[in-house]
Write a protein that holds these residues in place. Sequence first.
Motif, PDB file in Angstrom:
ATOM      1  N   TYR A  26       0.586  -1.599  -0.134  1.00 38.29           N
ATOM      2  CA  TYR A  26      -0.132   0.753  -0.014  1.00 38.29           C
ATOM      3  C   TYR A  26       1.066   1.421   0.326  1.00 38.29           C
ATOM      4  N   CYS A  27       0.126   2.496  -0.442  1.00 43.45           N
ATOM      5  CA  CYS A  27       1.210   3.723  -0.632  1.00 43.45           C
ATOM      6  C   CYS A  27      -0.055   4.484   0.215  1.00 43.45           C
ATOM      7  N   HIS A  28       0.139   4.999   1.289  1.00 44.97           N
ATOM      8  CA  HIS A  28      -0.760   5.921   1.644  1.00 44.97           C
ATOM      9  C   HIS A  28      -0.806   7.885   1.059  1.00 44.97           C
ATOM     10  N   CYS A  29       0.248   7.884   0.973  1.00 47.58           N
ATOM     11  CA  CYS A  29       1.122   9.109   0.104  1.00 47.58           C
ATOM     12  C   CYS A  29      -0.488  10.032   0.058  1.00 47.58           C
ATOM     13  N   ARG A  30      -0.493  11.137   0.191  1.00 48.86           N
ATOM     14  CA  ARG A  30      -1.487  11.948  -0.201  1.00 48.86           C
ATOM     15  C   ARG A  30      -1.493  11.944  -1.874  1.00 48.86           C
ATOM     16  N   MET A  31      -0.381  11.659  -2.139  1.00 43.36           N
ATOM     17  CA  MET A  31      -0.231  12.047  -3.717  1.00 43.36           C
ATOM     18  C   MET A  31      -1.528  10.927  -4.500  1.00 43.36           C
ATOM     19  N   CYS A  32      -0.556   9.390  -4.025  1.00 44.06           N
ATOM     20  CA  CYS A  32      -1.472   8.439  -4.064  1.00 44.06           C
ATOM     21  C   CYS A  32      -2.684   8.296  -3.917  1.00 44.06           C
ATOM     22  N   GLN A  33      -3.433   9.057  -2.555  1.00 42.34           N
ATOM     23  CA  GLN A  33      -4.561   9.372  -2.503  1.00 42.34           C
ATOM     24  C   GLN A  33      -5.529  10.072  -3.506  1.00 42.34           C
ATOM     25  N   ARG A  67       5.716  10.822 -12.158  1.00 42.79           N
ATOM     26  CA  ARG A  67       4.294  10.197 -13.314  1.00 42.79           C
ATOM     27  C   ARG A  67       3.828   9.402 -13.252  1.00 42.79           C
ATOM     28  N   ARG A  68       2.731   9.168 -13.861  1.00 42.25           N
ATOM     29  CA  ARG A  68       1.202   7.841 -13.817  1.00 42.25           C
ATOM     30  C   ARG A  68       1.173   7.597 -15.054  1.00 42.25           C
ATOM     31  N   PRO A  69       0.747   6.025 -15.523  1.00 39.68           N
ATOM     32  CA  PRO A  69       0.351   6.076 -16.348  1.00 39.68           C
ATOM     33  C   PRO A  69      -1.640   5.711 -16.083  1.00 39.68           C
TER      34      PRO A  69
HETATM   35 ZN   LIG Z   1       2.418   7.120  -2.980  1.00 45.79          ZN
END
Ligand SMILES: [Zn+2]
Length: 146
Positions: A26-33, A67-69
């Motif tokens: 899991y990544c809980h960082c705000r950017m992932c949220q 960056r994100r696909p």
């Molecule tokens: Zn994250």
Amino acid sequence: MAEMSGGCQCGKVRYTAQVSDNDAYYCHCRMCQRATGGVAAAFKQVSADVVVWHSEPDWYESSPIARRPFCSRCGTPLGFIFNDGEGLDLTVGSFDDPSAFKPVAHAGSESMHEAWLDTRELKRYYSATTESVAKRWKAAGLEVPE
Ligand SMILES: [Zn+2]
Ligand SMILES: [Zn+2]
């Protein structure tokens, strides 16, 4: 090593990846949220060179370092990669069989929403027996999908 496939909800973007183990996180960082709209992102990291995009995703810069696909037609978040990274994170939910993976760590723990972690005791509902969902699928002439 197993070849696993996945893609976005609408089917425009498809990929296959060579996966060497079941470890995910899991990544809980705000950017992932924000990027996923979820309380955390569930990722399976693979080497970027073992991922084959059968139809290319779109990409956006989610920060100055990464960056994100994603799919520009349906919006599915498909992953994450550092601009100078070799490890590509694919979203667990975008795999055709997400059940293959198990979480082994938490990243971005400073933004973790503890209340959402252990939810095993909550009452469980199922789509096929939830009237508000099932009646609409039936009205559309379709079975309730899994
Ligand atoms: Zn994250
Ligand atoms: Zn799509």
